[in-house]
Design an enzyme around this catalytic site. Structure first.
Site, PDB file in Angstrom:
ATOM      1  N   TYR A 181      17.291 -42.353 -34.214  1.00  0.00           N
ATOM      2  CA  TYR A 181      16.017 -41.652 -34.404  1.00  0.00           C
ATOM      3  C   TYR A 181      15.006 -42.667 -34.910  1.00  0.00           C
ATOM      4  O   TYR A 181      15.039 -43.834 -34.530  1.00  0.00           O
ATOM      5  CB  TYR A 181      16.223 -40.451 -35.343  1.00  0.00           C
ATOM      6  CG  TYR A 181      15.118 -39.430 -35.230  1.00  0.00           C
ATOM      7  CD1 TYR A 181      14.780 -38.878 -33.991  1.00  0.00           C
ATOM      8  CD2 TYR A 181      14.405 -39.034 -36.349  1.00  0.00           C
ATOM      9  CE1 TYR A 181      13.758 -37.957 -33.871  1.00  0.00           C
ATOM     10  CE2 TYR A 181      13.381 -38.100 -36.244  1.00  0.00           C
ATOM     11  CZ  TYR A 181      13.053 -37.567 -35.005  1.00  0.00           C
ATOM     12  OH  TYR A 181      12.045 -36.665 -34.899  1.00  0.00           O
ATOM     13  N   LYS A 234      29.198 -21.317 -15.613  1.00  0.00           N
ATOM     14  CA  LYS A 234      28.810 -22.273 -14.574  1.00  0.00           C
ATOM     15  C   LYS A 234      28.659 -23.666 -15.172  1.00  0.00           C
ATOM     16  O   LYS A 234      29.080 -24.669 -14.578  1.00  0.00           O
ATOM     17  CB  LYS A 234      27.481 -21.827 -13.958  1.00  0.00           C
ATOM     18  CG  LYS A 234      27.182 -22.447 -12.613  1.00  0.00           C
ATOM     19  CD  LYS A 234      28.008 -21.782 -11.530  1.00  0.00           C
ATOM     20  CE  LYS A 234      27.611 -22.241 -10.155  1.00  0.00           C
ATOM     21  NZ  LYS A 234      28.186 -21.417  -9.104  1.00  0.00           N
ATOM     22  N   GLU A 290      20.739 -20.010  -9.665  1.00  0.00           N
ATOM     23  CA  GLU A 290      21.954 -19.202  -9.725  1.00  0.00           C
ATOM     24  C   GLU A 290      21.613 -17.727  -9.864  1.00  0.00           C
ATOM     25  O   GLU A 290      20.752 -17.345 -10.668  1.00  0.00           O
ATOM     26  CB  GLU A 290      22.782 -19.638 -10.937  1.00  0.00           C
ATOM     27  CG  GLU A 290      24.163 -19.065 -10.996  1.00  0.00           C
ATOM     28  CD  GLU A 290      25.106 -19.722 -10.008  1.00  0.00           C
ATOM     29  OE1 GLU A 290      26.111 -19.085  -9.640  1.00  0.00           O
ATOM     30  OE2 GLU A 290      24.841 -20.870  -9.599  1.00  0.00           O
ATOM     31  N   ASP A 326      24.428 -20.045  -4.712  1.00  0.00           N
ATOM     32  CA  ASP A 326      24.852 -18.831  -4.017  1.00  0.00           C
ATOM     33  C   ASP A 326      24.689 -18.974  -2.508  1.00  0.00           C
ATOM     34  O   ASP A 326      25.422 -18.371  -1.728  1.00  0.00           O
ATOM     35  CB  ASP A 326      24.040 -17.622  -4.497  1.00  0.00           C
ATOM     36  CG  ASP A 326      24.208 -17.375  -5.986  1.00  0.00           C
ATOM     37  OD1 ASP A 326      25.307 -17.614  -6.498  1.00  0.00           O
ATOM     38  OD2 ASP A 326      23.233 -16.969  -6.635  1.00  0.00           O
ATOM     39  N   ALA A 351      23.418 -10.446   5.295  1.00  0.00           N
ATOM     40  CA  ALA A 351      22.262 -11.282   5.630  1.00  0.00           C
ATOM     41  C   ALA A 351      21.473 -11.642   4.379  1.00  0.00           C
ATOM     42  O   ALA A 351      20.263 -11.825   4.425  1.00  0.00           O
ATOM     43  CB  ALA A 351      21.362 -10.563   6.636  1.00  0.00           C
ATOM     44  N   GLY A 352      22.187 -11.758   3.256  1.00  0.00           N
ATOM     45  CA  GLY A 352      21.562 -12.202   2.023  1.00  0.00           C
ATOM     46  C   GLY A 352      21.636 -13.710   1.886  1.00  0.00           C
ATOM     47  O   GLY A 352      21.750 -14.435   2.878  1.00  0.00           O
ATOM     48  N   ALA A 353      21.609 -14.184   0.647  1.00  0.00           N
ATOM     49  CA  ALA A 353      21.558 -15.625   0.395  1.00  0.00           C
ATOM     50  C   ALA A 353      22.715 -16.357   1.049  1.00  0.00           C
ATOM     51  O   ALA A 353      22.530 -17.337   1.774  1.00  0.00           O
ATOM     52  CB  ALA A 353      21.557 -15.882  -1.112  1.00  0.00           C
ATOM     53  N   ASN A 411      34.221  -9.939  -3.619  1.00  0.00           N
ATOM     54  CA  ASN A 411      35.058  -9.895  -4.813  1.00  0.00           C
ATOM     55  C   ASN A 411      34.696  -8.673  -5.641  1.00  0.00           C
ATOM     56  O   ASN A 411      33.505  -8.394  -5.813  1.00  0.00           O
ATOM     57  CB  ASN A 411      34.830 -11.159  -5.647  1.00  0.00           C
ATOM     58  CG  ASN A 411      36.076 -12.016  -5.759  1.00  0.00           C
ATOM     59  OD1 ASN A 411      37.179 -11.487  -5.797  1.00  0.00           O
ATOM     60  ND2 ASN A 411      35.894 -13.321  -5.816  1.00  0.00           N
ATOM     61  N   ASN A 457      33.084 -21.566  -4.778  1.00  0.00           N
ATOM     62  CA  ASN A 457      31.960 -22.512  -4.876  1.00  0.00           C
ATOM     63  C   ASN A 457      32.248 -23.707  -5.766  1.00  0.00           C
ATOM     64  O   ASN A 457      31.618 -24.763  -5.618  1.00  0.00           O
ATOM     65  CB  ASN A 457      30.710 -21.803  -5.411  1.00  0.00           C
ATOM     66  CG  ASN A 457      30.127 -20.831  -4.423  1.00  0.00           C
ATOM     67  OD1 ASN A 457      30.737 -20.528  -3.408  1.00  0.00           O
ATOM     68  ND2 ASN A 457      28.946 -20.323  -4.724  1.00  0.00           N
TER      69      ASN A 457
END
Length: 406
Positions: free
Chosen positions: A55, A110, A152, A178, A211-213, A303, A333
């Site tokens: 410092y 995560k 996320e 995702d 048809a999402g992410a 899931n 993932n």
């Protein structure tokens, strides 16, 4: 009455807490009590000499050097080793829009996966806003502290615009896990399934439920990898250019998918299909699965309940994968994002390109290329070969793609 929480890992006092008498006493809550993370120093502060280096006054020399040469921030701070894990809590796991506070256990999780599987430090950031402009502006202002941004659990279609605008404005990697983490691991598993059965990806026709992410990103990467055709379905059936109820993301999706010109339901699209990829939930009737091509692949990744139960899928499919850890071939993932960010940070990449994602998928598939079986087309998350292989491939691809800065 308020109680004191004792950190189960360190034994230290974690501060006052609300009354938790109604919280069940089970291993899950015991593990989460006090949170799953802490900040640790990498240098000692044992005496006045150490303090003067870590410092003031010593730190001023480093600050002045960075002010004069901003690129030194990567060498003399943690910036190039840390990722912001950013959410607004609107699409958390299978729980939906539960808000920023309730999302924090997932974001902490995560972050520890980043560290455990990629050696990358990560900081959970849960934002108390859902407006696209506000999220973008907030992340842009936070960016100087980080070497990358992992988006996320942000709901679609907002997640697409948020990622696009942040990529345009920032010169550090921005990655919506995702979307792209799921896509990379799915492609790796598909490459090995095709190899195992002696098939060419270019000869396969896939149907994606959702048809999402994740569904949009999987469609994109499969086409980049040269799949023969892919149709994407939502609640109203196949996404095609003749529909007048599509949002901008789905209209764009319709423009480059479904070369066969399919219309109608998911079930009708499955007739003769080589691959089913589920990222939507719901249940697909066994009668529809029975119409798929002989030797097909079923990747039912919802899931905790797969769209097609593995027991049913195995009656018709040569390879079956799910998103669950208690069945073979888990599409997880964690096989992708730690190594992708580790590779990008290693070369100080300014972005994560399509080429880097394809390289990650190829490297991931190659980890078990010599061990292929119907129950092994993708490595285990605990396979120690995964992160080094993905990291090296992504770093090399970044150099080829021209986004590496060292």
């Amino acid at each position: 009455m308020a109680t004191e929480i004792v950190n189960p890992l360190t034994g230290g006092n974690a501060g006052p807490a609300a009354d938790t008498d109604d919280i069940p006493l089970d291993p899950v809550f015991a593990l989460h009590r006090g949170g799953k993370m802490e900040i640790a120093s990498t240098v000692p502060v044992r005496d006045a000499a150490d303090l003067s280096l870590a410092y003031t006054p010593g730190v001023a020399e480093v600050c002045t050097a960075i002010a004069e040469r901003p690129e030194l921030v990567h060498d003399y701070t943690w910036k190039s080793q840390v990722v912001a894990v950013v959410t607004d809590g609107t699409a958390v796991l299978g729980l939906g829009d539960i808000g920023p506070e309730a999302s924090l256990p997932v974001m902490e999780g995560k972050a520890i996966l980043f560290k455990q599987f990629g050696g990358v430090d990560a900081v959970p950031i849960a934002l108390d806003c859902t407006d696209v402009d506000e999220i973008v502006e907030t992340v842009v202002r936070l960016a100087p502290s980080f070497g990358g941004v992992n988006l996320e659990d942000i709901s679609a279609p907002r997640c697409f615009e948020i990622e696009r605008r942040l990529i345009e404005r920032l010169d550090i990697p921005v990655f919506h896990d995702d979307q792209h983490g799921t896509a990379v691991v799915t492609l790796a598993a598909l490459r090995n399934a095709a190899k195992l059965t002696g098939r060419d990806i270019g000869a396969l026709r896939a149907v994606i439920s959702g048809a999402g992410a994740a569904g949009v990103a999987i469609a994109r990467i499969l086409l980049e990898a040269g799949i023969g055709d892919v149709a994407v379905t939502d609640r109203k059936g196949v996404v095609h250019e003749g529909r007048d109820d599509l949002n901008p993301v789905k209209r764009e999706l319709a423009s480059y998918t479904n070369r066969a010109g399919l219309t109608g339901s998911l079930e009708s699209a499955l007739a003769g299909a080589d691959v089913f990829i589920g990222v939507s939930g719901g249940t697909v009737a066994e009668s529809a699965v029975a119409t798929m091509a002989e030797g097909c692949f079923v990747f039912a990744m919802a899931n905790p309940t797969p769209e097609i139960h593995p027991e049913v899928a195995h009656r018709y499919a040569a390879v079956v994968a799910t998103g669950r850890s208690d069945f073979p071939n888990q599409i997880n993932n964690v096989l992708a994002f730690p190594g992708i960010f580790a590779g990008a940070l290693q070369v100080r990449a300014s972005a994560i390109t399509e080429g880097m994602k394809l390289a990650a998928a190829a490297a991931l598939a190659d980890v078990v290329a010599g061990e292929l079986s119907a129950d092994c087309v993708i490595p285990s998350p605990f396979d120690a070969r995964v992160a080094p292989a993905v990291t090296a491939a992504v770093a090399a691809a970044a150099r080829v793609e021209g986004v590496a800065r060292r």
